[in-house]
Design an enzyme around this catalytic site. Structure first.
Site, PDB file in Angstrom:
ATOM      1  N   ASN A   1     -10.465  -4.460   2.507  1.00 26.02           N
ATOM      2  CA  ASN A   1      -9.568  -5.469   1.917  1.00 26.02           C
ATOM      3  C   ASN A   1      -8.885  -4.930   0.659  1.00 26.02           C
ATOM      4  OD1 ASN A   1     -11.522  -6.937   3.684  1.00 26.02           O
ATOM      5  ND2 ASN A   1     -10.333  -8.691   3.039  1.00 26.02           N
TER       6      ASN A   1
ATOM      7  N   TYR B   1      -2.344  -9.435  16.037  1.00 21.86           N
ATOM      8  CA  TYR B   1      -2.176  -8.397  15.009  1.00 21.86           C
ATOM      9  C   TYR B   1      -3.250  -7.315  15.191  1.00 21.86           C
ATOM     10  CZ  TYR B   1      -2.935  -6.008  10.578  1.00 21.86           C
ATOM     11  OH  TYR B   1      -3.151  -5.034   9.633  1.00 21.86           O
TER      12      TYR B   1
ATOM     13  N   SER C   1      -7.110  -0.694  10.408  1.00 21.69           N
ATOM     14  CA  SER C   1      -7.686  -1.812   9.663  1.00 21.69           C
ATOM     15  C   SER C   1      -9.100  -2.107  10.137  1.00 21.69           C
ATOM     16  CB  SER C   1      -6.810  -3.040   9.921  1.00 21.69           C
ATOM     17  OG  SER C   1      -7.461  -4.218   9.516  1.00 21.69           O
TER      18      SER C   1
ATOM     19  N   ASN D   1      12.545  -1.052   6.390  1.00 21.43           N
ATOM     20  CA  ASN D   1      13.634  -1.985   6.730  1.00 21.43           C
ATOM     21  C   ASN D   1      13.666  -3.191   5.790  1.00 21.43           C
ATOM     22  OD1 ASN D   1      11.550  -3.594   7.556  1.00 21.43           O
ATOM     23  ND2 ASN D   1      12.123  -3.656   9.728  1.00 21.43           N
TER      24      ASN D   1
ATOM     25  N   ILE E   1       0.844  -1.205   0.000  1.00 24.74           N
ATOM     26  CA  ILE E   1       0.000   0.000   0.000  1.00 24.74           C
ATOM     27  C   ILE E   1       0.880   1.258   0.000  1.00 24.74           C
ATOM     28  CG2 ILE E   1      -1.911   1.181   1.158  1.00 24.74           C
ATOM     29  CD1 ILE E   1      -2.528  -1.591   2.521  1.00 24.74           C
TER      30      ILE E   1
ATOM     31  N   LYS F   1      -3.270  -3.010  16.286  1.00 25.34           N
ATOM     32  CA  LYS F   1      -3.960  -1.868  15.654  1.00 25.34           C
ATOM     33  C   LYS F   1      -4.790  -1.115  16.694  1.00 25.34           C
ATOM     34  CE  LYS F   1      -2.412  -2.417  11.472  1.00 25.34           C
ATOM     35  NZ  LYS F   1      -1.333  -1.553  11.007  1.00 25.34           N
TER      36      LYS F   1
ATOM     37  N   LEU G   1      -6.925 -13.655  -0.051  1.00 25.49           N
ATOM     38  CA  LEU G   1      -7.604 -14.264  -1.190  1.00 25.49           C
ATOM     39  C   LEU G   1      -6.998 -13.889  -2.545  1.00 25.49           C
ATOM     40  CD1 LEU G   1      -9.991 -15.946  -2.249  1.00 25.49           C
ATOM     41  CD2 LEU G   1     -11.343 -13.845  -2.255  1.00 25.49           C
TER      42      LEU G   1
END
Ligand code: NAD
Ligand code: WQD
Length: 335
Positions: free
Chosen positions: A178, A148, A124, A32, A12, A152, A199
């Site tokens: 998504n 994860y 997200s 990195n 992104i 966020k 997916l």
């Protein structure tokens, strides 16, 4: 403006660098390379005719950030750097907290020190956990279903706290649904390491013959065809959402929290069918059991972003499938 893009060689981030450069901004990338390749910088130059500066380094390196901010007059940070594999986060939660949460904390401290108070953060839809209904509005309760997702939540909270306690911050918390697709040039796209979890990269690799078949995780959900429904958004629309958010923050010194999606739900089978139709190819697939932790359906209410940002995702599912396939073929040209 001079924008620091952390994670700017990633999926992104790289598309957002293109849109920032096209909008006339100067860009410095800090990455990195734990999940991307420095060659992306040259690809961005091929697309835009202009190159971002590039520093290979880690957001947890306070001394590096201090030097970077002293040397380069940054006016805003777009913060994409993070690790995102849900399964790995369950096995190695500490790695996720150290990289994502502590990393963001180091970055924010360096920004405070350098008096840079504008940040656009990659949040997200995962922060909505298992939503009680769809479409999801920004005021839905937040929860995490894996480490994860928890990173966020923690970063969103850290940003809210900063905004509450320190005057002058301009903060955007952008909740992506998504993201799929690729730049239409075929020069940049998504390069998952190893076997893809998501997916779209699995579909493109299965269609290219790199995977035997796609497993469709469950056909007994309460959805029109029984398969999971998600809000897929073209990565270039998403990138443009970041430019719109930056423009909003320039006018409004406050905290913005918005969904970035299309507002439309698409099932796994619909995605496969569209991919096959627009690309004239076959996606070998087999229906299997549900994937643990998956939800039946998730799509955004996008009205807040549409109104506040004067932005709308307008690339179609066909565009997403076409562009993802072009990118895949550029990786694995036919023999
Ligand atoms: P990506 O892995 O392609 O990009 C992330 C980039 O950050 C990589 O280039 C990686 O090398 C870099 N990075 C990671 N940790 C770093 C560190 N400590 N210091 C410096 N660089 C570091 O992932 P992406 O899909 O482009 O995601 C970008 C952001 O958007 C992430 O924060 C992710 O959690 C978030 N997000 C992604 C999705 C999605 O489905 N792709 C959805 C919602 C949110
Ligand atoms: C989409 C649909 C699957 C793979 C994940 C993260 C989330 C976010 C985006 C960052 C679901 C089905 C998938 C496959 C399949 N990332 N599927 N076979 O699950 O919505 O979200 O990525 O923040 O945090 O959890 O996206 O692309 O994995 O799945 O049938 O091989 O495709 O069951 O219905 P998801 P996804």
């Amino acid at each position: 403006m001079n924008i620091l893009v952390t994670g700017g060689t990633g999926f992104i981030g790289s598309h957002t660098c293109v849109e920032l450069l096209n909008a006339g901004h100067d860009v410095m990338v800090l990455d990195n390379l734990c999940n991307s390749d420095a060659a992306v910088i040259g690809r961005i130059e091929q697309i835009c005719g202009r190159k971002p500066r590039f520093v290979e380094g880690d957001i947890r390196d306070a001394a590096l950030l201090q030097d970077l901010f002293a040397e380069y007059p940054v006016s805003a940070v777009m913060h994409f750097a993070g690790i995102k594999a849900v399964g790995e986060s369950v096995e190695k939660p500490k790695k996720y907290y150290q990289n994502n949460v502590e990393g963001t904390s180091v970055l924010l401290a360096a920004m405070v020190q350098a008096d840079i108070r504008t940040i656009v953060f990659s949040s997200s839809a995962t922060v909505y956990g298992e939503p009680a209904s769809v479409p999801i509005t920004e005021d839905f309760p937040r929860s995490a279903t894996n480490p994860y997702g928890d990173t966020k939540l923690k970063i969103e909270d850290m940003l809210a706290e900063l905004q509450r306690t320190t005057p002058g911050w301009r903060i955007a918390r952008l909740r992506y649904f998504n993201p799929v697709g690729a730049h239409k040039s075929g020069l940049i796209g998504e390069s998952p390491a190893g076997v893809p979890d998501n997916l779209m990269p699995f579909i493109t690799q299965a269609a290219a013959g790199l995977r035997d078949e796609l497993r469709v995780f469950g056909s007994d959900y309460e959805t029109p065809d029984g398969t999971g429904v998600r809000d897929y958004i073209h990565v270039v629309d998403l990138a443009n959402g970041h430019i719109a958010a930056l423009n909003y923050l320039r006018r409004n010194p406050q905290m913005l929290t918005v969904n970035l999606g299309t507002g439309k739900g698409v099932s796994v089978l619909e995605m496969i069918k569209t991919f096959e139709t627009v690309n004239h190819c076959k996606v070998p697939y087999r229906i299997t059991n549900r994937r643990p932790g998956d939800i039946a359906k998730c799509w955004a209410d996008t009205r807040l972003a549409n109104r506040l940002l004067a932005w709308k995702a307008d690339r179609s599912l066909a565009d997403m499938c076409r562009d993802a396939w072009r990118w895949q073929q550029a990786q694995t040209p036919p023999p």
